[in-house]
Design an enzyme around this catalytic site. Sequence first.
Site, short mmCIF file in Angstrom:
data_model
loop_
_atom_site.label_atom_id
_atom_site.label_comp_id
_atom_site.label_asym_id
_atom_site.label_seq_id
_atom_site.Cartn_x
_atom_site.Cartn_y
_atom_site.Cartn_z
N TRP A 321 -62.04 25.59 0.36
CA TRP A 321 -62.26 26.03 -1.03
C TRP A 321 -62.21 24.84 -1.96
CZ3 TRP A 321 -59.34 25.53 -5.45
CH2 TRP A 321 -59.73 26.29 -6.54
N HIS A 322 -61.34 23.88 -1.67
CA HIS A 322 -61.15 22.76 -2.57
C HIS A 322 -62.32 21.78 -2.58
CE1 HIS A 322 -56.95 24.09 -2.77
NE2 HIS A 322 -56.86 23.36 -3.86
N GLY A 323 -63.10 21.75 -1.55
CA GLY A 323 -64.21 20.81 -1.57
C GLY A 323 -65.03 20.86 -0.30
#
Length: 467
Positions: A321-323
């Site tokens: 989700w973060h990258g």
Amino acid sequence: MVFSSPYFLFLYLPIVLLVYYLTPLKARNAVLLVFNLIFYAWGEPVYILIMFASIAIDYTHGMLVERCKRRGNDRAARRAVASSVIFNLALLFFFKYWAFVAGSLAAIGLPFMPRLGLSLPIGISFYTFQTMSYTIDVYRGDAGVQKNLINFGTFVTLFPQLIAGPIIKYKDLGDQIDHRPHSPEQFASGVQVFVVGLAKKVLLANNLGLLWDAYKALPAAELTTAGAWLGVAAFTFQLYFDFSGYSDMAVGLGRMLGFEFMRNFNYPYISRSITEFWRRWHISLGTWFREYLYIPLGGNRVSTPRLFFNLLVVWAATGIWHGASWNFLLWGLYFAALLILEKAFLLKLLDKLPALLRHLYTLFLVAVSWAIFAVEDFSQLGAYLKAMFGLAGGGLTDAAAWYYFRSFLPVLLISAVASTPLAARLWRRLPERSMRLLLPVLLLAGLVFSTAYLVDATYNPFLYFRF
């Protein structure tokens, strides 16, 4: 447009507040919707079409879910929820992960996915999760359907937390969208929280970012062990004050407009286990994954192997989700492994240790995680981790490390204290009269110094913009 910019502080925000409070109550959501769209279009006018698509799809699907539930057709309601979730995830995949998957496949000799070269819409990871929660909450009966399109559009595009959270679930904000109080006390509290967040972002995070950038850019041959740890310490504080500062500004702006958003951070660096750390860090994301992924998978009411599998899935999703990069997946799996170990036996062992050792254990593992999080290139990451563990190309230390340490020691010490509840506790011990006299002085000083820094400096990154 970011909150920590002169344009926002002295042009956009005053205009929004003036027009908003001059507008009759019944029309304020319509006015706010317009300003929300202007805020988003300021940086990416083309991608405002995504906003319209998200509003239209999730609004109509919410109505469809409610109608099917009212008629007793649960299967059709589930299909409508699934359709909404698939749309939101497809939107997120297309813009955020297409290039990553295409590049990864091409690297192993499967170049069948074209590289589209699309820029990442700002905040897409945040607002797609928010809109996904709507139809799920309506299906579960946790929230009523929103029949007013303007009100729903206001929820989707709400500018205080549109691009960087906190991630607000519809069931937590739906009532406030329809009816919310406005008072001078709430507005004043919002101003206070906003200025504190602005100072955290501008005066602490931005300055510490300079130190981290200096060490991240060093060639492996020049990196020392002391320098690697100094750089990670800087990034550890930079990330916290950057993101928590932005979250504070979002909460403050929300209060100025009559909203109450959830707290996103609760002094995570005082934690004494990784489990506790993730109860305190990015609370809105952890809550979202727990309610919409972990519990549907069975949560902790399952067998031990299945519990570990659930944790692995949730933290792989949290990482990616973060990258769109392999280091973020590795970062998520790193925490999955630590949390599995703590649930298996480590927490029982930690409970027997002195609080200081548990605290140091947590800080050490979190610092290592931030190196994984921050360095996307695996060869550079490997060199950086080696340096942290004593295998630095430049040896243990050098003159540059001592120079940076002396130069940044004041801001590092201030950051260390500011990341704990100590200052807040000392503040609450002051006599009420002293608090009333000091508060406006400190807030004015924070605003003035932050503004001076923004006007004078060219360095004003925002780390979570890319998410």
